[in-house]
Each structure stands twice: as structure tokens, then as C-alpha cells.
Design an enzyme around this catalytic site. Structure first.
Site, mmCIF file in Angstrom:
data_model
loop_
_atom_site.group_PDB
_atom_site.id
_atom_site.type_symbol
_atom_site.label_atom_id
_atom_site.label_comp_id
_atom_site.label_asym_id
_atom_site.label_seq_id
_atom_site.Cartn_x
_atom_site.Cartn_y
_atom_site.Cartn_z
ATOM 1 N N SER A 22 -35.207 47.438 -0.038
ATOM 2 C CA SER A 22 -35.783 47.603 1.285
ATOM 3 C C SER A 22 -35.278 48.879 1.946
ATOM 4 C CB SER A 22 -35.397 46.392 2.140
ATOM 5 O OG SER A 22 -36.093 46.389 3.360
ATOM 6 N N PRO A 23 -36.094 49.515 2.794
ATOM 7 C CA PRO A 23 -35.609 50.687 3.530
ATOM 8 C C PRO A 23 -34.406 50.325 4.392
ATOM 9 C CG PRO A 23 -37.988 50.417 3.787
ATOM 10 C CD PRO A 23 -37.485 49.176 3.146
ATOM 11 N N CYS A 25 -31.619 52.195 6.984
ATOM 12 C CA CYS A 25 -31.162 53.394 7.674
ATOM 13 C C CYS A 25 -29.695 53.656 7.348
ATOM 14 C CB CYS A 25 -31.340 53.236 9.182
ATOM 15 S SG CYS A 25 -33.069 53.229 9.706
ATOM 16 N N GLN A 99 -40.715 55.148 3.631
ATOM 17 C CA GLN A 99 -41.267 54.494 4.822
ATOM 18 C C GLN A 99 -41.354 55.523 5.943
ATOM 19 O OE1 GLN A 99 -38.848 51.896 7.489
ATOM 20 N NE2 GLN A 99 -40.156 50.238 6.715
ATOM 21 N N TYR A 182 -40.369 49.210 16.959
ATOM 22 C CA TYR A 182 -40.611 50.641 17.011
ATOM 23 C C TYR A 182 -42.044 50.907 17.469
ATOM 24 C CZ TYR A 182 -36.104 50.677 14.711
ATOM 25 O OH TYR A 182 -34.776 50.468 14.427
ATOM 26 N N ARG A 230 -45.176 47.686 6.774
ATOM 27 C CA ARG A 230 -44.181 46.684 7.147
ATOM 28 C C ARG A 230 -44.503 46.243 8.567
ATOM 29 N NH1 ARG A 230 -37.578 46.668 6.318
ATOM 30 N NH2 ARG A 230 -37.716 44.600 5.375
ATOM 31 N N ARG A 325 -29.139 44.058 2.434
ATOM 32 C CA ARG A 325 -27.682 43.870 2.418
ATOM 33 C C ARG A 325 -27.178 43.408 1.056
ATOM 34 N NH1 ARG A 325 -29.355 42.676 7.540
ATOM 35 N NH2 ARG A 325 -28.102 43.519 9.257
#
Length: 375
Positions: A22-23, A25, A99, A182, A230, A325
Site C-alpha cells: 500500500s502507498p 507516506c 498514487q 484529501y 483509492r 504496517r
């Protein structure tokens, strides 16, 4: 063979298994440029056996970054360092994805370990924009400027330009970030969108920015490569986005070229009190959207155990599992999952530099076991 390690074909792209990174940051860029940290962080997950590796939320414009240290692809000069990463991911068996994002009212924020609060202009921050002049809340108290129609067109053009750069960098999987509070999610959710023009109010108006942006990107992104979204499919708050609405939105996105939905949730406000946290709690929503919208899905959120991921694929709730994670804890999760599930592909997922040593260890252990069992 475990279902988790079946190939997955979407358009002309084939993933070697159903495990996706998964993306995530990293807050480690300077003016948007990825660096050696990103190369190692992403490359190690490809070496570890993932079928798909997606670069973190990558801003389409400078003011669209969450923090000053966010990844970006708003300059032509960004292409080359991203190309280095994409080549390595592909060389070691993972499909390279990226992404694209704009943070909206959640932009101009410090790194999480520096407090996660808005940065003032005099401290290196910038003016922020959003569908409506309403702050996110909590530590993010800055009031954004309400976007004009010209602002909307400018940001949509930025998404298109970013998609072209992503293609030039060698990415073969593109995801638009319509989640987590976002910009696109701010247009979608009535908890953040209080506009009275064609981009606010009714469901049809609130999804207009999402559909228009997607359609514009679809025109420049090759049909042979997947274009995905997403989406926060629920806000978990009364008066916010619901799964029922999201099913309809996904149907409309599918009609204009959506290839897969990456199912996510929430974060439109600081209130997370109603989120039903627990192992794989978004899997049922992914299954529902997959069935009712008739589209492949990906899902993450507290998927940690191999059998849990295997069951989600086997029971057709989702087509891909998105790990974040858990991939930080164990970059070689796919290999270890294959061992636990008894899949015959276990060592073939490792690069030859590692596989030969692992196979030799397995043979040695087998010989010792046989010797110890002899009378």
C-alpha cells in the site's frame, strides 16, 4: 497452491501474486524528489516478493503536498529519480505503481513526528485550498480558501500532467487518491463540501470533481495499464459518505474506465470514534462493492495474518490485499506467508541471491531431521 499466490491479470499487467504494498507516506523528500530512502524502502518490498508496489501519495502540485517533505511529481525533473525506482521494482518482479494525490485542506502540515499540525506561512508553510472554506479541525485548524472553478480546472490539469510524468517514469499501475480526507474526498463528502454551485450539494454534484478528474486522466493513461482509485467508501459519521453512495459512485467510475477500486475509509474529520477497528474490518465492504458494482477490489486495514489474507481472496471478498504496517514490520511477508500456507512457490518468490541460500538451509534441516529420526 494458496489463492493468495495466484497470478492476477488486469489489462495487460500481470501481478505474480495477490499481495500489494500500500502507498505509505515517508515524509523524506525534498521539493518532491524521491531519494535513496525511497529506493531502498520500495525496492526491498519488491525483493521481498510483493506482486505490486505502489509509491506513496505523490502530489500533483506543490500546494497539494501534505507536508514539505512529501513526494511529488509536479516537475519534469521528478521523472528521472522515479524512473530509477520503477526500473528496480520491475527488475525484481513487482509491478511498479504510483498514487497521485492532492491534500486539499490537509496540506501544509508538519511531519507526524514533528507534531502533525499546520505550518504557518512564515515557518515555511503555504496557503491551502479546498472545496469549501472550512478547516479540517483538531490540530489542522487553518481555514482553506474555497476553490474557484478556475482552481478546479487547474488542479485537474495538474493530475493529467502528473499522470503523463508517471507514464514517462515507467509506472504501469496508476492510482488516484480519493480517500482519507484529501481533496477529492473533500468534494465527495457532505461533511467537507458546502458549495452551492455545480460541485456541491447533491450527490451528482459532489462526485463531479471525482468523475471529471478521472475522465481527464483516463484520456492520457494507456488503456493497457490499470487505472485505479483509492476511495473512502464510508465516513463512519452520520451525514457523511455511505457505502450505498459509494457503490453508485464506483458504478459511474467503472462506466468511464475504472479498472479496480482500492477500498478504504474515513479521515474526513478528526472524529474516529465510530470506526469499528479490528482485524480486516474493511474486508466486508470490499466484498460488497466487488459484488454490487461488479469490479475488482483491493483492501487493506489490519490484515496481518497469511490465513486472513488467504480467506479474503478465497472467499472472493477482494482480488488483492494491501499491506502497509505489516510490510514495514516484515518486508518479506509474502515469502513468510507462503511458508505458513504451505505454498510450493515459497522460494521462487525470493531473488536468486537469497533463494539459493534459503534452499540450502531447508535441505540441511531436512537431512538433520531424517538423521535424527533414524534408530
Amino acid at each position: 497452491m494458496a489463492n493468495l499466490f495466484n497470478e492476477f491479470r488486469l489489462k495487460d499487467v500481470v501481478l505474480r501474486n495477490r499481495v500489494a504494498v500500500s502507498p505509505m507516506c515517508q515524509y523524506s523528500s525534498d521539493n518532491g524528489f524521491p531519494n535513496d530512502w525511497h529506493f531502498v524502502h520500495l525496492g526491498s518490498r519488491a525483493v521481498g516478493g510483493a506482486g505490486l508496489v505502489i509509491v506513496e501519495a505523490t502530489a500533483v502540485s506543490p500546494e497539494g503536498r501534505i507536508s514539505p517533505a512529501d513526494s511529488g511529481i509536479y516537475l519534469d525533473d521528478h521523472v528521472q529519480p522515479f524512473a530509477r525506482i520503477a526500473r528496480f521494482l520491475k527488475q525484481y518482479g513487482a509491478v511498479p505503481g504510483i498514487q497521485l494525490a492532492h491534500a486539499g485542506r490537509k496540506a501544509s502540515v508538519t511531519k507526524p513526528w514533528d507534531g502533525n499540525h499546520h505550518i504557518e506561512i512564515e515557518q515555511g508553510g503555504w496557503d491551502i485550498i479546498a472545496p469549501s472554506a472550512v478547516p479540517f479541525g483538531g490540530k489542522l485548524s487553518k481555514v482553506p480558501s474555497e476553490m474557484t472553478v478556475q482552481d478546479i480546472a487547474r488542479i485537474q490539469d495538474a493530475f493529467v500532467a502528473a499522470a503523463k510524468r508517471a507514464l514517462a517514469a515507467g509506472f504501469e499501475w496508476l492510482e488516484l487518491h480519493y480517500a482519507h480526507g484529501y481533496l477529492a474526498h473533500e468534494f465527495y463528502s457532505p461533511l467537507a463540501n458546502f458549495r452551492t454551485d455545480n460541485y456541491g450539494g447533491s450527490f451528482e454534484n459532489r462526485i463531479r470533481f471525482l468523475l471529471e478528474t478521472f475522465a481527464a486522466v483516463r484520456k492520457v493513461w494507456p488503456e493497457r495499464f490499470p487505472l485505479t482509485v483509492r476511495l473512502s467508501v464510508t465516513d463512519w459519521i452520520e451525514g457523511g459518505v455511505t457505502v450505498e453512495e459509494s457503490v453508485e459512485l464506483v458504478r459511474q467510475l467503472k462506466a468511464i474506465g475504472l479498472d479496480l477500486l482500492d477500498v478504504s475509509h474515513g479521515s474526513i474529520t478528526p472524529d474516529i470514534s465510530k470506526v469499528p477497528w479490528g482485524p480486516g474490518f474493511m474486508i466486508p465492504s470490499a466484498g460488497r462493492i466487488r459484488r454490487e458494482a461488479g469490479i475488482p477490489t483491493a483492501v487493506g486495514w489490519q490484515i496481518t495474518e497469511p490465513q486472513q489474507a488467504e480467506d479474503a481472496i478465497r472467499d472472493q471478498h477482494t482480488d488483492l490485499v494491501m499491506l502497509a504496517r505489516e510490510m514495514l514490520r516484515d518486508p518479506y511477508w509474502p515469502y513468510h506467508a507462503a511458508v505458513k500456507l504451505g505454498d510450493e512457490k515459497e522460494t521462487s518468490m525470493l531473488p536468486i541471491q537469497y533463494a539459493r541460500a534459503v534452499k540450502a538451509t531447508i535441505r540441511t534441516m531436512a537431512i538433520r531431521t531424517i538423521d535424527q529420526s533414524r534408530p
